[in-house]
Design an enzyme around this catalytic site. Structure first.
Site, PDB file in Angstrom:
ATOM      1  N   ASP A 177       0.827  -1.198   0.000  1.00  0.00           N
ATOM      2  CA  ASP A 177       0.000   0.000   0.000  1.00  0.00           C
ATOM      3  C   ASP A 177       0.867   1.256   0.000  1.00  0.00           C
ATOM      4  O   ASP A 177       2.004   1.238   0.468  1.00  0.00           O
ATOM      5  CB  ASP A 177      -0.895   0.038   1.248  1.00  0.00           C
ATOM      6  CG  ASP A 177      -1.851  -1.129   1.320  1.00  0.00           C
ATOM      7  OD1 ASP A 177      -2.256  -1.632   0.257  1.00  0.00           O
ATOM      8  OD2 ASP A 177      -2.198  -1.536   2.448  1.00  0.00           O
ATOM      9  N   ASP A 200      -0.741  -2.358  -4.326  1.00  0.00           N
ATOM     10  CA  ASP A 200      -2.025  -2.707  -3.740  1.00  0.00           C
ATOM     11  C   ASP A 200      -2.857  -1.433  -3.581  1.00  0.00           C
ATOM     12  O   ASP A 200      -3.141  -0.755  -4.563  1.00  0.00           O
ATOM     13  CB  ASP A 200      -1.817  -3.439  -2.411  1.00  0.00           C
ATOM     14  CG  ASP A 200      -3.070  -4.175  -1.943  1.00  0.00           C
ATOM     15  OD1 ASP A 200      -4.098  -4.110  -2.631  1.00  0.00           O
ATOM     16  OD2 ASP A 200      -3.015  -4.809  -0.881  1.00  0.00           O
ATOM     17  N   ASP A 204      -5.723   2.762   2.097  1.00  0.00           N
ATOM     18  CA  ASP A 204      -6.605   1.781   2.710  1.00  0.00           C
ATOM     19  C   ASP A 204      -6.858   2.167   4.165  1.00  0.00           C
ATOM     20  O   ASP A 204      -5.916   2.497   4.898  1.00  0.00           O
ATOM     21  CB  ASP A 204      -5.990   0.383   2.663  1.00  0.00           C
ATOM     22  CG  ASP A 204      -6.057  -0.247   1.280  1.00  0.00           C
ATOM     23  OD1 ASP A 204      -6.581   0.398   0.348  1.00  0.00           O
ATOM     24  OD2 ASP A 204      -5.569  -1.382   1.125  1.00  0.00           O
ATOM     25  N   ARG A 257     -12.613   1.298  -6.770  1.00  0.00           N
ATOM     26  CA  ARG A 257     -12.598   1.542  -5.327  1.00  0.00           C
ATOM     27  C   ARG A 257     -12.409   3.029  -5.014  1.00  0.00           C
ATOM     28  O   ARG A 257     -11.350   3.449  -4.577  1.00  0.00           O
ATOM     29  CB  ARG A 257     -11.514   0.712  -4.630  1.00  0.00           C
ATOM     30  CG  ARG A 257     -11.670  -0.774  -4.790  1.00  0.00           C
ATOM     31  CD  ARG A 257     -10.628  -1.542  -3.998  1.00  0.00           C
ATOM     32  NE  ARG A 257     -10.811  -2.992  -4.132  1.00  0.00           N
ATOM     33  CZ  ARG A 257     -10.036  -3.911  -3.558  1.00  0.00           C
ATOM     34  NH1 ARG A 257      -9.049  -3.522  -2.778  1.00  0.00           N
ATOM     35  NH2 ARG A 257     -10.268  -5.187  -3.741  1.00  0.00           N
TER      36      ARG A 257
END
Length: 364
Positions: A177, A200, A204, A257
């Site tokens: 991330d 990734d 997040d 997302r």
């Protein structure tokens, strides 16, 4: 406890609209609204609104990061502590891990090695990490905000990481991330960054984290952009938490997302510019999302509540969709985030002008 919010109806077409369009509006207002925007030239911009902002300042902290909760009155980062300028990997990693408040000014390009931790480096509480000028960059790795993962912890621990500000930095090439927020971390402001080409997630937020604002960032050349709650078994940690504001972000052909949400108590997604994405927002597992004043251009699915798992909730108002294949799916009711904080949305028609001009690095 919270005021109920209901979807705002689409306004009547202007008197100058053709009779055929007015008939279409009565039969299918969402489709007719898209048609009207297309007839107006695709952008929906009015001359009086182009280039103007009617609401909150670009440089202000707004949203859930400002709330007085969990023993933290808003997000102040490293205020009150020393200010240091770092130019090397060693200096950067030293200062982000130190206890106590620090304002850490990142000058130039710093590489975060993969090492044994997949390139993720912990940030201690009470830190402001801010880039100098438009050339500050972190490459090759990412920042972890939060304690180690422990599924048995289902309430905020006393030592939860908190009070972090990350601004004006380009993130790219992370092996995992770029920014990961976890384990009940709270009061986080992620603002005016440029995030691309991570392996990734870009940002997040998961495992009970709370009171976060993600604002004025540019996301591009990236796939899985914003995850909010990590999987379908996360309810014990996430239900009643994950209160996040996403505003004035530029999703510049990033894929998906934006955000993808599970369980969250209340998520406020407003005044973001979506351009050429596979999907915008997905709300599942009874998450509540208010989608307000955003501009969606060439987005296959702008908003979904029926998406891989239990249904979520979306209330939408005052959004503009252009060249989108589907409408925003709506379901249920969502509390009003202005129960927690003050904010004023810009007209959605001005978003394609103001967001690219203000989002990303070198703008503050």
């Amino acid at each position: 406890m919270f005021a109920r919010s209901t979807p705002t109806s689409i306004p009547d077409p202007p008197p100058s609209a053709a009779p055929s369009l007015r008939r279409a509006w009565s039969a299918a207002p969402a489709a007719a609204a898209i048609a009207l925007i297309t007839l107006l030239g695709g952008s929906g911009l009015h001359a009086a609104e182009a280039g103007a902002r009617a609401a909150d300042p670009v440089d202000a902290m707004i949203g859930f990061a400002t709330v007085n909760a969990l023993g933290q009155n808003g997000t102040t980062g490293g205020a009150g502590g020393p200010t240091v300028t770092v130019t090397t990997t060693a200096q950067f990693l030293d200062h982000i891990a130190r206890p106590g408040p620090y304002t850490i000014r990142v000058s130039g390009r710093i590489t975060l090695p993969t090492g044994s931790n997949d390139g993720m480096y912990d940030v201690a509480s009470d830190k402001t990490i801010i880039g100098v000028g438009s050339g500050a960059a972190l490459t090759g790795g990412g920042l972890n905000i939060g304690l180690p993962v422990d599924d048995d912890v289902t309430a905020p621990p006393a030592n939860a990481v908190h009070n972090i500000i990350i601004r004006n930095i380009s993130f790219s090439g992370a092996s995992d991330d770029m920014i990961n927020v976890q384990m009940f971390s709270h009061h986080i402001w992620i603002d005016h960054n440029d995030l691309s080409n991570g392996d990734d997630g870009a940002v997040d937020i998961k495992r009970g984290s709370d009171f976060v604002t993600v604002s004025w960032n540019r996301f591009h050349d990236h796939d899985k952009t914003l995850l909010l709650s990590h999987d379908e078994d996360a309810g014990p940690q996430d239900i009643g938490r994950l209160r996040v504001t996403y505003h004035h972000n530029y999703f510049d052909a990033s894929d998906q997302r934006h955000p993808r949400v599970r369980f969250a108590n209340l998520v406020h997604v407003y005044n973001n510019y979506y351009r050429d994405n596979s999907y915008g927002i997905a709300s599942t597992y009874n998450a509540g999302v208010l989608v307000e004043g955003n501009y969606f251009y060439s987005v296959n699915n702008p908003g979904r509540v029926d998406f891989s798992g239990d249904l979520g909730r979306i209330v939408q108002r005052d959004n503009i969709l252009v060249d989108c294949n589907h409408p925003i799916e709506t379901r249920g009711t969502v509390p009003d985030p202005r129960t927690y904080y003050s904010s004023t949305a810009d007209p959605a028609s001005s978003v394609p002008t103001i967001v690219p001009a203000g989002a990303g690095v070198g703008k503050i």
